[in-house]
Design a protein around this motif. Structure first.
Motif, mmCIF file in Angstrom:
data_model
loop_
_atom_site.group_PDB
_atom_site.id
_atom_site.type_symbol
_atom_site.label_atom_id
_atom_site.label_comp_id
_atom_site.label_asym_id
_atom_site.label_seq_id
_atom_site.Cartn_x
_atom_site.Cartn_y
_atom_site.Cartn_z
ATOM 1 N N GLN A 102 0.807 -1.220 0.000
ATOM 2 C CA GLN A 102 0.000 0.000 0.000
ATOM 3 C C GLN A 102 0.848 1.283 0.000
ATOM 4 O OE1 GLN A 102 -2.582 -1.861 3.266
ATOM 5 N NE2 GLN A 102 -3.920 -0.292 2.444
ATOM 6 N N GLU A 109 -5.315 -9.794 8.864
ATOM 7 C CA GLU A 109 -6.771 -9.946 8.740
ATOM 8 C C GLU A 109 -7.135 -11.094 7.788
ATOM 9 O OE1 GLU A 109 -8.987 -6.438 7.902
ATOM 10 O OE2 GLU A 109 -8.115 -5.285 9.527
ATOM 11 N N GLU A 119 -5.623 2.435 -0.814
ATOM 12 C CA GLU A 119 -6.646 1.719 -0.067
ATOM 13 C C GLU A 119 -7.297 0.655 -0.966
ATOM 14 O OE1 GLU A 119 -7.231 1.536 3.099
ATOM 15 O OE2 GLU A 119 -8.963 0.247 2.806
HETATM 16 C C1 BGC Z 1 -6.183 -3.448 6.420
HETATM 17 C C2 BGC Z 1 -5.458 -2.304 5.758
HETATM 18 C C3 BGC Z 1 -6.458 -1.263 5.316
HETATM 19 C C4 BGC Z 1 -7.158 -0.729 6.537
HETATM 20 C C5 BGC Z 1 -8.137 0.394 6.264
HETATM 21 C C6 BGC Z 1 -7.272 -3.018 7.349
HETATM 22 O O1 BGC Z 1 -8.312 -3.889 7.210
HETATM 23 O O2 BGC Z 1 -5.282 -4.294 7.075
HETATM 24 O O3 BGC Z 1 -4.713 -2.811 4.702
HETATM 25 O O4 BGC Z 1 -5.851 -0.240 4.599
HETATM 26 O O5 BGC Z 1 -7.877 -1.790 7.124
HETATM 27 O O6 BGC Z 1 -9.203 -0.029 5.479
#
Ligand code: BGC
Length: 434
Positions: free
Chosen positions: A51, A188, A364
Motif C-alpha cells: 500500500q 486480517e 486503499e
Molecule cells: C487493512 C489495511 C487497510 C485498513 C483500512 C485493514 O483492514 O489491514 O490494509 O488499509 O484496514 O481499510
C-alpha cells in the motif's frame, strides 16, 4: 475497496438482524479519574508494503488492478521505498515505539525458488533505520499480496501454496529474527479470504484451512528461531458479527497467538445509517463508534482470559482529506479512542499496545480516495508526494508524551445507548462517558 466496502456493509446487515436486545443497566463512567496507560505501553504506527512502497513487482494485486480499469492506478503509491528514512523520522518525532511494515514476498522471491538479495538488502535498511530511530519493528509476513508466479499457480486454490508460502516465510524469519521483531503472520485473514474469493474465485473454506495451517506452522518455526518472540495474526473486528465472522478462524489458530491483535475501525448503527446516509458512498460514510474499541477488547479478553491484547490497526477515513460528513476530526477520534482504551485498561483488560493506521495516506486497495494517514499525501495529484500533517499529529505526540489522554478527559462523541458492536453485551451492558 469496493469489495471491502461491500463486505463491511454486509457485516452491518448481519448486525442489524441481531437487534433484538433490551438495553440494560449501563456501566457508568467511573467517578475516579480514568488512569493513563503507563510508560511501558507500546504506541505504534502501522502500514503494509504494497500500500505504501511503490515500484511494486508483479503480484496478485498488481494483476487485480490491471484487470479493473475503473480502480485508481497504483503508480508509485506514496513512495515509501525511497522515502522510508524521512517517514521513519516522522514516526520517531511522534514518539512511537513500534513501526509496523510488511515484508513483501513478491519482492523477495520474484521467480519460484529465486530470491532477490537486493530486496533483502532493502528491507535490512528499513529495519535498521527503524531500530536506529529507537523503535521496534513489527513485521507482517503476508498483507494480502503474493507473487505473480504464485497467482499463475492458482494462489490459495493451489494445494502447494502453503508449502511455497512457508519456504519464503522461513527465509524471512531466519533473516530478521536476530533483530527481535514482533511478528504478524497474516493480516486480517478473513478480509484476505473475502478478497481472494471475490477477485480470484478461491474457495473460502479451503483458503481458511490453508491460511490457518500456514499461520500455525510459521508460528512454531518463529518460536524455534526466536524463542521469546511475540507473534500474532490480527483479526479485523466486525461489529455485530465478530463471533460469526472471525470465530471459525480463532478456533483454528487461537492456541498459537502470543497476543491477540485486533484491528478496529467501524461500528454499526442501523437507524443513523438509514437516516443520514441511505446509500453510503464510501468508507467515510460508515459509522464510527470509538467506544466500540472497548467492546472489541472486552470480547477478546473474555474469549482469551489474561492474554495480552494489542490494537494492531485503528484509524478513521476521510474522503480525500476533506471534513467527514459526521464532522468528526482525526484528532477528536484519536483522543476518544485512547480514552476508551484507558477505560478498558482501568476495567482490567490487558491491553498492551496501539498502532495508528497509518503514518501516511496510502493505497486503499483500489483507491486513493479514503485517507487514513496522520500525514496526508495526495498520491494521485502531487508529484512531490509531500507529507502534510493532519490535526492528529500534534494530538498523537501529546498522547504519547502523557501516556494517554488526561484523566479528566471528556469524549467528543457520546457512546450509543444500545450499540451492536458486540451484541448482546454492548447493548444490554453499555458504557457511558462523563
Ligand atoms: C487493512 C489495511 C487497510 C485498513 C483500512 C485493514 O483492514 O489491514 O490494509 O488499509 O484496514 O481499510
Amino acid at each position: 475497496m469496493r469489495t471491502r466496502f461491500r463486505c463491511l456493509v454486509a457485516a452491518g446487515l448481519v448486525a442489524a438482524a441481531t437487534l433484538l436486545f433490551v438495553p440494560g443497566a449501563a456501566r457508568t463512567a467511573p467517578e475516579r479519574p480514568t488512569s493513563v496507560l503507563g510508560d511501558d505501553f507500546l504506541w505504534g504506527v502501522a502500514a503494509s508494503g504494497f500500500q505504501s512502497e511503490g515500484q511494486s513487482p508483479d503480484s496478485n494485486w498488481t494483476r487485480y488492478i490491471e484487470a479493473n480499469p475503473g480502480w485508481d492506478r497504483l503508480g508509485d503509491s506514496v513512495d515509501f521505498r525511497d522515502r522510508f528514512r524521512s517517514d521513519i523520522a516522522l514516526a520517531k518525532d511522534l514518539g512511537v515505539k513500534v513501526f509496523r511494515i510488511g515484508v513483501e514476498w513478491a519482492r523477495l522471491e520474484p521467480q519460484p525458488g529465486v530470491w532477490d538479495q537486493a530486496a533483502f538488502d532493502y528491507y535490512d535498511q528499513v529495519v535498521d533505520a527503524i531500530m536506529a530511530a529507537g523503535m521496534r519493528p513489527m513485521l507482517t509476513l503476508d498483507h494480502w499480496v503474493y507473487p505473480g508466479w504464485e497467482a499463475d499457480r492458482g494462489g490459495w486454490s493451489n494445494p502447494d501454496m502453503v508449502g511455497d508460502w512457508l519456504t519464503n516465510m522461513r527465509k524471512v524469519v531466519d533473516h530478521f529474527a536476530t533483530r527481535n521483531p514482533i511478528w504478524v503472520t497474516i493480516n486480517e485473514p478473513v478480509a484476505y479470504i473475502v478478497h481472494e474469493v471475490t477477485l480470484s474465485g478461491t474457495d473460502a473454506d479451503e483458503m481458511l484451512h490453508r491460511v490457518a495451517q500456514a499461520h500455525n506452522t510459521i508460528y512454531d518455526y518463529i518460536h524455534q528461531v526466536q524463542p521469546n518472540a511475540l507473534v500474532t495474526s490480527n483479526v479485523g473486528y466486525v461489529a455485530g458479527a465478530e463471533s460469526q465472522v472471525n470465530g471459525p478462524l480463532m478456533d483454528l489458530i487461537g492456541q498459537k497467538l502470543d497476543f491477540i491483535g485486533i484491528d478496529y475501525y467501524f461500528g454499526y448503527e442501523p437507524p443513523n445509517l438509514a437516516a443520514t446516509s441511505p446509500t453510503p458512498t464510501g468508507m467515510w460514510d460508515l459509522p464510527v463508534h470509538p467506544e466500540g474499541i472497548y467492546f472489541a477488547l472486552q470480547h477478546y479478553s473474555q474469549r482469551f482470559p489474561g492474554k495480552p491484547l494489542w490494537i494492531v490497526e485503528n484509524g478513521i477515513p476521510t474522503q480525500n482529506g476533506t471534513p467527514r460528513p459526521d464532522g468528526y476530526t482525526r484528532s477528536q477520534h484519536l483522543q476518544d479512542t485512547i480514552y476508551w482504551l484507558q477505560r478498558a485498561k482501568s476495567d482490567g483488560m490487558n491491553v498492551i499496545g496501539y498502532n495508528y493506521w497509518s503514518l501516511t495516506d496510502n493505497y486503499e486497495w483500489s483507491s486513493y480516495t479514503p485517507r487514513f494517514g496522520l500525514y496526508t499525501v495526495n498520491a494521485s495529484t502531487d508529484p512531490t508526494l509531500t507529507r502534510t500533517p493532519t490535526d492528529a499529529v500534534a494530538t498523537y505526540r501529546a498522547i504519547i508524551t502523557n501516556d494517554g489522554v488526561p484523566p479528566n478527559y471528556l469524549p467528543s462523541h457520546q457512546p450509543a445507548d444500545c450499540n451492536l458492536i458486540d451484541p448482546p453485551a454492548s447493548c444490554t451492558t453499555p458504557v457511558t462517558a462523563p
